[in-house]
Write a protein that holds these residues in place. Sequence first.
Motif, PDB file in Angstrom:
ATOM      1  N   SER A  24       0.655  -1.062  -0.054  1.00 53.46           N
ATOM      2  CA  SER A  24      -0.225  -0.056   0.039  1.00 53.46           C
ATOM      3  C   SER A  24       0.759   1.233   0.097  1.00 53.46           C
ATOM      4  O   SER A  24       0.217   2.309   0.106  1.00 53.46           O
ATOM      5  N   TRP A  25       2.000   1.228  -0.045  1.00 57.23           N
ATOM      6  CA  TRP A  25       2.878   2.499  -0.153  1.00 57.23           C
ATOM      7  C   TRP A  25       2.735   3.259  -1.092  1.00 57.23           C
ATOM      8  O   TRP A  25       2.363   2.721  -2.255  1.00 57.23           O
ATOM      9  N   ARG A  26       3.060   4.461  -0.946  1.00 59.61           N
ATOM     10  CA  ARG A  26       2.838   5.567  -1.924  1.00 59.61           C
ATOM     11  C   ARG A  26       4.040   6.510  -1.884  1.00 59.61           C
ATOM     12  O   ARG A  26       4.501   7.004  -3.130  1.00 59.61           O
ATOM     13  N   THR A  27       4.781   6.750  -0.929  1.00 56.61           N
ATOM     14  CA  THR A  27       5.972   7.504  -0.856  1.00 56.61           C
ATOM     15  C   THR A  27       6.792   6.904   0.013  1.00 56.61           C
ATOM     16  O   THR A  27       6.073   6.205   0.966  1.00 56.61           O
ATOM     17  N   ALA A  28       7.995   7.130  -0.160  1.00 54.94           N
ATOM     18  CA  ALA A  28       9.003   6.623   1.071  1.00 54.94           C
ATOM     19  C   ALA A  28      10.225   7.389   1.212  1.00 54.94           C
ATOM     20  O   ALA A  28      10.400   8.245   0.181  1.00 54.94           O
ATOM     21  N   THR A  29      10.729   7.634   2.413  1.00 56.01           N
ATOM     22  CA  THR A  29      11.819   8.301   2.617  1.00 56.01           C
ATOM     23  C   THR A  29      12.764   7.501   3.516  1.00 56.01           C
ATOM     24  O   THR A  29      12.532   7.108   4.548  1.00 56.01           O
ATOM     25  N   LEU A  30      14.025   7.615   2.887  1.00 59.13           N
ATOM     26  CA  LEU A  30      15.083   6.949   3.776  1.00 59.13           C
ATOM     27  C   LEU A  30      16.191   7.850   4.053  1.00 59.13           C
ATOM     28  O   LEU A  30      16.649   8.452   3.355  1.00 59.13           O
ATOM     29  N   ARG A  31      16.181   8.140   5.505  1.00 58.65           N
ATOM     30  CA  ARG A  31      17.291   8.876   5.793  1.00 58.65           C
ATOM     31  C   ARG A  31      18.551   7.718   6.276  1.00 58.65           C
ATOM     32  O   ARG A  31      18.344   7.034   7.080  1.00 58.65           O
TER      33      ARG A  31
END
Length: 105
Positions: A24-31
């Motif tokens: 169900s993901w739409r956006t992802a952020t990896l720090r």
Amino acid sequence: MSSPQYRQRIQSLADLVIATLPPSWRTATLRVSFPSEVRVDLQLGYGTSSDPTDTSADVPLALVRDLVGAARALRTELERGGNPACSGFVFHLGRDGKSSVDAEY
């Protein structure tokens, strides 16, 4: 940056991030931060169409080594591309295939 190596590193990182996310993901952020030569800190979050705020994602142990390797490779490309003091980066990825990388110092 438009070098083939940079694009390849971005694609490798994106593939690994996508492999850790729920359908169900739409956006992802990896720090990613590099507090020492041997340590890498990863924080992965994602948003869905029903809840756009970031929810922490768990990275399966089997993918941690690959994700760390891809993050280190991307950092190397950032350093080669004119960011020699890069101490980390934020990788943004959208389901539409758009991505961006913000170097941190």
